[in-house]
Structures are given as C-alpha cells and as structure tokens.
Design an enzyme around this catalytic site. Structure first.
Site, PDB file in Angstrom:
ATOM      1  N   GLY A   1       3.293  20.124 -43.411  1.00 46.74           N
ATOM      2  CA  GLY A   1       3.891  18.816 -43.202  1.00 46.74           C
ATOM      3  C   GLY A   1       4.249  18.635 -41.738  1.00 46.74           C
ATOM      4  O   GLY A   1       4.467  19.617 -41.023  1.00 46.74           O
TER       5      GLY A   1
ATOM      6  N   GLN B   1       8.329  14.970 -34.338  1.00 44.91           N
ATOM      7  CA  GLN B   1       7.970  16.310 -33.876  1.00 44.91           C
ATOM      8  C   GLN B   1       6.912  16.281 -32.780  1.00 44.91           C
ATOM      9  O   GLN B   1       6.723  17.278 -32.078  1.00 44.91           O
ATOM     10  CB  GLN B   1       7.471  17.171 -35.050  1.00 44.91           C
ATOM     11  CG  GLN B   1       8.574  17.473 -36.058  1.00 44.91           C
ATOM     12  CD  GLN B   1       8.066  18.369 -37.159  1.00 44.91           C
ATOM     13  OE1 GLN B   1       7.519  17.887 -38.153  1.00 44.91           O
ATOM     14  NE2 GLN B   1       8.220  19.674 -36.999  1.00 44.91           N
TER      15      GLN B   1
ATOM     16  N   CYS C   1       9.777  25.437 -40.188  1.00 47.63           N
ATOM     17  CA  CYS C   1       9.515  24.155 -39.534  1.00 47.63           C
ATOM     18  C   CYS C   1       8.679  24.422 -38.287  1.00 47.63           C
ATOM     19  O   CYS C   1       8.955  25.374 -37.563  1.00 47.63           O
ATOM     20  CB  CYS C   1      10.840  23.506 -39.148  1.00 47.63           C
ATOM     21  SG  CYS C   1      10.659  21.914 -38.332  1.00 47.63           S
ATOM     22  N   LEU C   2       7.672  23.598 -38.053  1.00 52.98           N
ATOM     23  CA  LEU C   2       6.815  23.797 -36.877  1.00 52.98           C
ATOM     24  C   LEU C   2       7.593  23.615 -35.577  1.00 52.98           C
ATOM     25  O   LEU C   2       7.174  24.116 -34.537  1.00 52.98           O
ATOM     26  CB  LEU C   2       5.611  22.850 -36.918  1.00 52.98           C
ATOM     27  CG  LEU C   2       4.616  23.096 -38.063  1.00 52.98           C
ATOM     28  CD1 LEU C   2       3.519  22.042 -38.067  1.00 52.98           C
ATOM     29  CD2 LEU C   2       4.014  24.494 -37.975  1.00 52.98           C
TER      30      LEU C   2
ATOM     31  N   GLU D   1      10.431  16.569 -44.526  1.00 55.74           N
ATOM     32  CA  GLU D   1       9.817  15.683 -43.522  1.00 55.74           C
ATOM     33  C   GLU D   1      10.597  14.372 -43.377  1.00 55.74           C
ATOM     34  O   GLU D   1      10.770  13.878 -42.264  1.00 55.74           O
ATOM     35  CB  GLU D   1       8.345  15.403 -43.874  1.00 55.74           C
ATOM     36  CG  GLU D   1       7.439  16.637 -43.956  1.00 55.74           C
ATOM     37  CD  GLU D   1       7.529  17.556 -42.758  1.00 55.74           C
ATOM     38  OE1 GLU D   1       7.829  17.092 -41.651  1.00 55.74           O
ATOM     39  OE2 GLU D   1       7.319  18.781 -42.936  1.00 55.74           O
TER      40      GLU D   1
ATOM     41  N   HIS E   1      13.456  14.703 -41.107  1.00 56.39           N
ATOM     42  CA  HIS E   1      13.094  14.615 -39.682  1.00 56.39           C
ATOM     43  C   HIS E   1      13.218  13.175 -39.177  1.00 56.39           C
ATOM     44  O   HIS E   1      13.587  12.956 -38.020  1.00 56.39           O
ATOM     45  CB  HIS E   1      11.640  15.057 -39.459  1.00 56.39           C
ATOM     46  CG  HIS E   1      11.462  16.532 -39.256  1.00 56.39           C
ATOM     47  ND1 HIS E   1      11.992  17.214 -38.184  1.00 56.39           N
ATOM     48  CD2 HIS E   1      10.778  17.463 -39.968  1.00 56.39           C
ATOM     49  CE1 HIS E   1      11.651  18.497 -38.254  1.00 56.39           C
ATOM     50  NE2 HIS E   1      10.911  18.676 -39.337  1.00 56.39           N
TER      51      HIS E   1
HETATM   52 NI    NI Z   1      10.092  20.488 -39.996  1.00 57.44          NI
END
Ligand code: NI
Length: 173
Positions: free
Chosen positions: A45, A50, A94-95, A137, A140
């Site tokens: 996701g 981001q 989380c990326l 997501e 975010h």
């Molecule tokens: Ni994340």
C-alpha cells in the site's frame, strides 16, 4: 515512473490531505506512479503524501506474489463507512518507516467508499490484510502513522532511528 518515498519524520507526512474534485489525466498518472513506486519498494500500500503529494489518494495490492492475480487498486477520497467491532492485530510496517514493525490493533473488517479511476463511486468490504492496509493508508491521508498507535517511548525510539537513517542517506548523497 517511480517516485522517491519520504521518510519519517517529515512535515509532509503530518498533513491532512485535500480531497480531489474529479479524476483528471494528471491524477491517473499520479495513481500509476504510486503503483509503480509501491511495487518497486516493494509494498502492499502507498498513500499520496508518502511521495509528497497532499491529496486524498491511496493505492493497494495485498495479493502476495504467487498467491493469485495482482489486484492493483487506486482509491480517491476513500472513506470508512462501517467498521466491525471485532478487532485484529497485525505486525505493521510502513514504506516511510523502513525496517520497523510493531503490532497495531484495528477493526478486523471495514466497509470503504471511494472514487475510482473510472470516475464512479465504489463500495467494498475489506477483511484480513486488506482491512488493515486500507485503514493504515487512510490514516496517512490524515497525517497519522502506525507508530502513533504505539507508546511514546517506542515511538521516540523508532523516530530517532529514522532521523539517523536520514542523516546517513544525506551523507551518502
Ligand atoms: Ni504507511
């Protein structure tokens, strides 16, 4: 096109994102770029903030490699319209917070409404990993990260590690 992913802490990850009025060609490109960036990472996701875009758009594909056909979806203005009382716990990552994982408890099932790339409203009930992912997501888009569910000490420890990682990356240019 693969876009650079912002690493926490970053003020752009703390913003409440703006809804989109309608699907435009630019937004379709943005969704494509986000999917490319997510698959490349790799992740399941990604939310627009981001990559530094403060718009209400998330992309997901929770089908694991080898477990079926990929199912990339782009959700504009996603809204949780129902959440189960039953909770489930996942070890989330989380990326924007690489290599850090922690257990987070969330509703096990959620019903989500969103505007699709086709310009139509969609509604779907998500369970399992999809439910966790869509909630993570959507958080975010409201400037919330999974570490915000943790105690202050754990959160600070992770934030310090990320500050160190960013300093190292900056030094390497
Ligand atoms: Ni994340």
């Amino acid at each position: 096109m693969i876009r650079p992913i912002l690493i926490h802490p970053d003020p752009r990850l703390k913003k409440v994102c703006d809804p989109v009025a309608a699907i435009t060609a630019d937004l379709a490109v943005l969704a494509r770029d986000m999917l490319d960036t997510m698959y490349d990472a790799p992740g399941i996701g990604l939310a627009a903030p981001q990559i530094g875009v403060t718009k209400r758009l998330i992309v997901m594909d929770c089908i694991k490699t080898g477990e079926g056909e990929p199912r990339p979806i782009a959700l504009f203005n996603p809204e949780i319209i129902w959440a189960s009382e039953t909770l489930s716990t996942y070890d989330e990552g989380c990326l924007s917070i690489p290599d850090q994982y922690a257990e987070v408890q969330r509703p096990a099932e959620v019903r989500v409404r969103w505007l699709g790339l086709d310009g139509a409203l969609h509604e779907e009930q998500f369970g399992g990993l999809w439910a966790t992912c869509v909630q993570h997501e959507i958080d975010h888009l409201n400037g919330k990260l999974f570490i915000d569910y943790l105690g202050p000490l754990k959160r600070q420890m992770i934030t310090r590690k990320m500050e160190k990682l960013k300093r190292e990356r900056a030094r390497l240019g």
